[in-house]
Design a protein around this motif. Structure first.
Motif, PDB file in Angstrom:
ATOM      1  N   ALA A   2       0.844  -1.194   0.000  1.00  0.00           N
ATOM      2  CA  ALA A   2       0.000   0.000   0.000  1.00  0.00           C
ATOM      3  C   ALA A   2       0.877   1.241   0.000  1.00  0.00           C
ATOM      4  O   ALA A   2       2.062   1.191   0.352  1.00  0.00           O
ATOM      5  N   THR A   3       0.272   2.341  -0.416  1.00  0.00           N
ATOM      6  CA  THR A   3       0.885   3.658  -0.280  1.00  0.00           C
ATOM      7  C   THR A   3      -0.061   4.491   0.576  1.00  0.00           C
ATOM      8  O   THR A   3      -1.280   4.430   0.401  1.00  0.00           O
ATOM      9  N   ALA A   4       0.501   5.228   1.516  1.00  0.00           N
ATOM     10  CA  ALA A   4      -0.345   5.936   2.474  1.00  0.00           C
ATOM     11  C   ALA A   4       0.241   7.303   2.794  1.00  0.00           C
ATOM     12  O   ALA A   4       1.426   7.564   2.558  1.00  0.00           O
ATOM     13  N   MET A   5      -0.599   8.162   3.349  1.00  0.00           N
ATOM     14  CA  MET A   5      -0.161   9.474   3.803  1.00  0.00           C
ATOM     15  C   MET A   5      -0.256   9.536   5.316  1.00  0.00           C
ATOM     16  O   MET A   5      -1.250   9.109   5.914  1.00  0.00           O
ATOM     17  N   VAL A   6       0.762  10.078   5.952  1.00  0.00           N
ATOM     18  CA  VAL A   6       0.800  10.189   7.411  1.00  0.00           C
ATOM     19  C   VAL A   6      -0.160  11.282   7.861  1.00  0.00           C
ATOM     20  O   VAL A   6      -0.102  12.421   7.393  1.00  0.00           O
ATOM     21  N   LEU A   7      -1.039  10.917   8.822  1.00  0.00           N
ATOM     22  CA  LEU A   7      -2.003  11.876   9.370  1.00  0.00           C
ATOM     23  C   LEU A   7      -1.687  12.276  10.803  1.00  0.00           C
ATOM     24  O   LEU A   7      -2.041  13.373  11.237  1.00  0.00           O
ATOM     25  N   ALA A   8      -1.056  11.398  11.552  1.00  0.00           N
ATOM     26  CA  ALA A   8      -0.745  11.697  12.962  1.00  0.00           C
ATOM     27  C   ALA A   8       0.567  11.021  13.333  1.00  0.00           C
ATOM     28  O   ALA A   8       0.862   9.911  12.870  1.00  0.00           O
ATOM     29  N   VAL A   9       1.353  11.685  14.146  1.00  0.00           N
ATOM     30  CA  VAL A   9       2.655  11.161  14.545  1.00  0.00           C
ATOM     31  C   VAL A   9       2.813  11.234  16.060  1.00  0.00           C
ATOM     32  O   VAL A   9       2.121  11.986  16.740  1.00  0.00           O
ATOM     33  N   GLY A  10       3.750  10.432  16.588  1.00  0.00           N
ATOM     34  CA  GLY A  10       4.135  10.508  17.990  1.00  0.00           C
ATOM     35  C   GLY A  10       3.002  10.345  18.972  1.00  0.00           C
ATOM     36  O   GLY A  10       2.178   9.435  18.876  1.00  0.00           O
TER      37      GLY A  10
END
Length: 327
Positions: free
Chosen positions: A222-230
């Motif tokens: 899959a390819t995805a976009m980061v929405l939330a980190v840490g």
């Protein structure tokens, strides 16, 4: 700024192009300038661990517990009866010294053992570096996951650990194991945003196009976009809850139970012996000394030493099997 839950809920209901525009990214990924801007705005991809105890707190917790408090009180009582109230030439502080030495040895063994465990755990953490395949400026590159920012595009495949909370916009037979978050033992299929049919806003963990930090890819790509980190991720929220969780272990509860049993026995026996002896002989001072001696005799002074030594030996045996005992 919207909360993480609101941003995740919005993302699964918003066309991909609008989400890309909102996070100032594109299908070629972020450029370096935007990476820094998103990092300042949304934070770094590191989960805050619980604050490490100071050396003085570790020493205090290693020595002071309900059982050793009883022993120290008994040592003080023994000092009063055998030294301060003793007749001249008959002072004998041996009992008090032995009890204090046993408490210090027991606490010292525990302190040294936990200090070594902390050092081993820290060294192990430094050896482990997780990476992710990230698209930036149109190029794929392998980066440590703590360098990811919101808006980054990541490539995921079988065996990968999902590095942040992400939304999928391309997927192929993509299954993840998220039992650590939901308790569901079976792998769950995740679909690209334009193919998803079940987007549960109330329970984001069930949303088909969202995948979460700490879960594992079982199969597919899959390819995805980061929405939330840490700390803003689902895993980060759980970690913060655990950092504030200080429930006594079953071992500590049993030790406290033994301590209170001894306290209750002393509170019952010492007055009974004191009054019985005083009424019989009429020497209340001698009766008090004898009653306190009974209290001392009720307490197994060697117990903390034996328990600590046994636990230390067990942790050494486990260490030979490459297992680190944290506490």
């Amino acid at each position: 700024m919207k909360t993480t839950k609101e941003r995740l809920a919005t993302a699964i209901q918003t066309p991909l192009k609008d989400s890309l525009a909102f996070y100032h990214t594109s299908l070629k990924g972020l450029d370096q300038e935007q990476v820094e801007e998103n990092r300042d705005l949304y934070g770094e991809n590191t989960i805050t661990k619980g604050q490490e105890d100071s050396i003085f707190k570790k020493i205090y917790e290693s020595i002071i517990n309900p059982f050793t408090i009883i022993l120290l009180v008994i040592a003080f009582i023994s000092l009063v009866t055998n030294v301060w109230l003793a007749k001249p030439g008959q002072e004998d502080p041996t009992t008090s010294i032995i009890i204090v030495v046993l408490v210090l040895i027991s606490g010292g063994i525990r302190f040294v053992q936990e200090l070594r465990s902390d050092k081993a755990t820290t060294n192990l953490s430094k050896m482990i570096v997780n990476t992710a395949t990230v698209i930036r400026d149109g190029l794929e590159q392998e980066l440590p996951i703590d360098e990811l920012v919101v808006g980054d595009l990541v490539k995921l495949s079988a065996g990968d650990m999902i590095p942040a909370d992400v939304i999928l916009f391309e997927s192929r037979d993509f299954f993840v194991q998220q039992s650590g978050l939901t308790g569901e033992s079976d792998a769950v299929e995740k679909l690209a945003l334009n193919k998803a049919t079940s987007q549960n806003v109330d329970s984001l963990l069930e949303a088909e196009s969202l995948a979460f930090m700490g879960t594992n890819v079982i199969s597919g790509s899959a390819t995805a976009m980061v929405l939330a980190v840490g700390d803003d991720t689902m895993m980060g929220a759980i970690e913060q809850t655990l950092n504030n969780y200080d429930e006594p272990t079953s071992f500590e509860r049993e030790m406290n139970s033994i301590s209170w049993l001894l306290i209750r026995l002393m509170l019952v026996m010492v007055p009974i012996v004191f009054f019985a002896n005083g009424l019989t002989d009429g020497d209340w001072l001698e009766a008090g000394v004898f009653a306190l001696s009974v209290g001392v005799g009720l307490t197994p002074e060697m117990l903390p030493m034996i328990i600590t030594a046994s636990l230390a030996k067990g942790s050494i045996i486990m260490a030979k099997e490459k297992v680190v005992i944290k506490n």
